[in-house]
Design an enzyme around this catalytic site. Structure first.
Site, short mmCIF file in Angstrom:
data_model
loop_
_atom_site.label_atom_id
_atom_site.label_comp_id
_atom_site.label_asym_id
_atom_site.label_seq_id
_atom_site.Cartn_x
_atom_site.Cartn_y
_atom_site.Cartn_z
N SER A 262 -9.52 -2.06 50.69
CA SER A 262 -10.39 -1.21 51.49
C SER A 262 -9.65 0.02 51.99
O SER A 262 -8.42 0.01 52.14
CB SER A 262 -10.91 -2.02 52.70
OG SER A 262 -11.43 -1.17 53.69
N LYS A 263 -10.40 1.09 52.25
CA LYS A 263 -9.79 2.28 52.83
C LYS A 263 -9.17 1.98 54.19
O LYS A 263 -8.29 2.70 54.66
CB LYS A 263 -10.84 3.39 52.99
CG LYS A 263 -11.28 4.02 51.68
CD LYS A 263 -12.24 5.17 51.93
CE LYS A 263 -12.65 5.84 50.62
NZ LYS A 263 -13.54 7.00 50.86
N ARG A 264 -9.61 0.89 54.82
CA ARG A 264 -9.07 0.52 56.14
C ARG A 264 -7.76 -0.26 56.05
O ARG A 264 -7.07 -0.43 57.04
CB ARG A 264 -10.11 -0.29 56.92
CG ARG A 264 -11.33 0.53 57.34
CD ARG A 264 -12.33 -0.33 58.10
NE ARG A 264 -12.94 -1.33 57.24
CZ ARG A 264 -13.99 -1.10 56.46
NH1 ARG A 264 -14.52 0.10 56.41
NH2 ARG A 264 -14.49 -2.07 55.71
N ASP A 265 -7.42 -0.75 54.85
CA ASP A 265 -6.17 -1.48 54.68
C ASP A 265 -5.00 -0.50 54.73
O ASP A 265 -5.01 0.51 54.01
CB ASP A 265 -6.14 -2.22 53.33
CG ASP A 265 -7.19 -3.32 53.27
OD1 ASP A 265 -7.48 -3.90 54.33
OD2 ASP A 265 -7.71 -3.59 52.17
N SER A 268 -3.47 0.90 51.59
CA SER A 268 -4.26 1.80 50.75
C SER A 268 -4.04 3.26 51.12
O SER A 268 -4.39 4.16 50.36
CB SER A 268 -5.75 1.47 50.88
OG SER A 268 -6.29 1.98 52.09
#
Length: 514
Positions: A262-265, A268
């Site tokens: 995810s973009k929130r990880d 990433s």
């Protein structure tokens, strides 16, 4: 008769939306497009899909440009470089999209659709179908009278693409033959009721206008491919395209727990990797491994080797997991391969602390040196770094670790932070060790302050004189001089630091232990 026609040169594109922080999945897509273009001698086009005014930002746009430049993923035409198909920002190409939409509507490939989502769901319920099935084709063959009646109500139509009643089959460059059954993809909207074109229209129109021959993109877009193929066929029919490009859908990049990254990880976020000290060669190498490999036995390779051997048909369609530890290990291999002067120079921005920490809103720069590049440093800073950098090149995985490893060389003696935990682990013999070291070093002349001589006199004073095992003999000196338990080689560090600072730090720790 033999066909001697020369195949069209390969043209690929990378077209991110400036809606957030650059992430590794985006860069992996860019990397594979870049490698395919470079391997085949084709062209790499870079454009920006910035038609979502509510989410797009100049900050994100600039971060994407900065990231690609940092990584060395150069493009042949596009944003910031120009080319024969300018402009390369979709927000500046709206006139073209409206023109093409009007032509497609006139030719019957698009049609006006007035149904509201509520009306579509109601018709599904009345027919006993799942109300969430999506558009039902109701407006496909509206009469002019029906359209006029809707307009009289004040309705504005969306424009939908007329999907054919036939299977759509194509050969994916990564996955092989793929078929979407007739009726599985409903007629879809390409222009909003207000006249604004959607991604579903502008992306293929730009690809056609720019002569894109190969579309390499993420697996998450695979379901939209039949819609794009149908639109391309329509564009060919009205003279706006030459052919349907070949498609290759790249595997998902997975995170922890085998979930899509995810973009929130944190892992990433490309800017976090740069902040921590990944180098372009290491990061590109690892990202290439997320779906491709040089060989079964070679995990470490250069961008040049990637370009030489890359074949899109060799990309593995299975999901690839982002492993932060392996990523760092690959990076460490590339750090070790750097030429010594190159390694030294790359440390300077980290010692200067020029890269913000994206995960810390309260981040403040804590520079250890006076400038962001080696030539701008003071003469003494250049002297220290030239001598010290080789001591840590095989000891770090990430360039930012140089701050902890070398920071003691760039701070005043009074400003040295000595780790309390390191002090607490010193043996009871530490005061005697420091006394013996200070006495031995005081007797050295300026010309004797060299690594071999320092080791000689300190071994004689501490190992031989006090009978302390070599493994334990120099711990107090290391903590005193560097402030840490783990540091570059001690005697080399003391030579770089000099007699005055080394002795001042030994005496400071001795006073603390009194």
């Amino acid at each position: 008769m033999t066909d001697t026609a020369t195949p069209a040169p390969i043209r690929v594109r990378f077209c991110p939306s400036p809606t957030g922080t650059p992430h590794v999945g985006m860069v992996r897509t860019c990397l594979f497009n870049w490698a395919h273009a470079r391997h085949t001698g084709g062209a790499f086009v870079f454009r920006i899909e910035d038609t979502d005014a509510a989410r797009d930002s100049e900050e994100s746009f600039n971060a994407i440009l900065d990231s690609l430049t940092w990584l060395g993923l150069d493009w042949d035409e596009g944003v910031g470089k120009g080319g024969p198909h300018e402009p390369y920002r979709q927000s500046q190409r709206m006139g073209l999209y409206r023109e093409v939409a009007a032509e497609l509507l006139e030719a019957g490939y698009l049609y006006e659709s007035y149904s509201t989502p509520e009306e579509i769901e109601a018709r599904h319920r009345a027919a006993g179908r799942d109300p969430k099935l999506g558009y039902d084709g109701f407006d496909r063959d509206l009469t002019e009278e029906a359209k006029a009646a809707f307009r009289a109500e004040g309705r504005k139509p969306v424009l939908r693409m007329r999907m054919p009643d036939e299977d759509i089959t194509f050969t994916d460059l990564v996955r092989g033959p793929i078929t979407f059954k007739a009726g599985s993809v409903p007629d879809y909207v390409v222009v909003r009721a207000g006249g604004d074109p959607l991604y579903t229209l502008v992306n293929p129109v730009d690809d056609a206008a720019m002569g894109i021959t190969h579309v390499l993109r993420g697996e998450d877009l695979l379901s939209s491919t039949p819609r794009q193929i149908v639109l391309y066929r329509a564009l060919i029919a009205i003279g706006r395209a030459q052919s349907v490009p070949e498609f290759g859908h790249l595997p998902y990049v997975m995170g922890e727990g085998n979930k899509k990254l995810s973009k929130r990880d944190p892992e990433s976020n490309l800017l976090i990797h740069r902040y921590r000290g990944m180098i372009p060669e290491g990061l590109l190498n690892y990202l290439a491994l997320l779906g491709w490999s040089l060989s079964k036995d070679e995990d470490v390779f250069t961008p040049a080797q990637l370009v030489e051997h890359f074949d899109i048909h060799d990309v593995n369609p299975n999901p690839a997991r982002f492993d932060p530890k392996k990523c760092e290990a690959i990076n460490a291999e590339h750090v070790r391969r750097l030429e010594p002067a190159d390694f030294r120079d790359r440390l300077v921005p980290y010692l200067r602390d020029v890269h913000p920490d994206p995960s810390d809103p309260a981040w403040r720069s804590r520079p250890l040196v006076s400038a962001p590049s080696f030539p701008e440093l003071s003469e003494r800073e250049r002297e220290i770094l030239t001598a010290a950098a080789p001591l840590i090149q095989t000891r770090i995985q990430l360039l930012r670790e140089s701050r902890d490893m070398l920071g003691f060389l760039f701070v005043g003696d009074d400003a040295l932070a000595v780790d309390d935990k390191a002090v607490s682990k010193l043996k009871d013999s530490a005061p005697a060790v420091l006394d013996a070291a200070i006495t031995a070093l005081d007797a050295l002349g300026p010309q004797e302050w060299t690594t071999p001589r320092l080791e000689e006199v300190l071994r004689a004073a501490i190992v031989d004189g006090l009978g302390i095992k070599p493994r334990l003999a120099f711990g107090p000196l290391r903590v005193a001089v560097t402030g840490r338990q783990v540091s570059p080689p001690l005697f080399e560090s003391m030579e770089i630091l000099g007699a005055a600072s080394s002795l001042a730090r030994l005496r400071a720790l001795r006073r603390r232990l009194a």
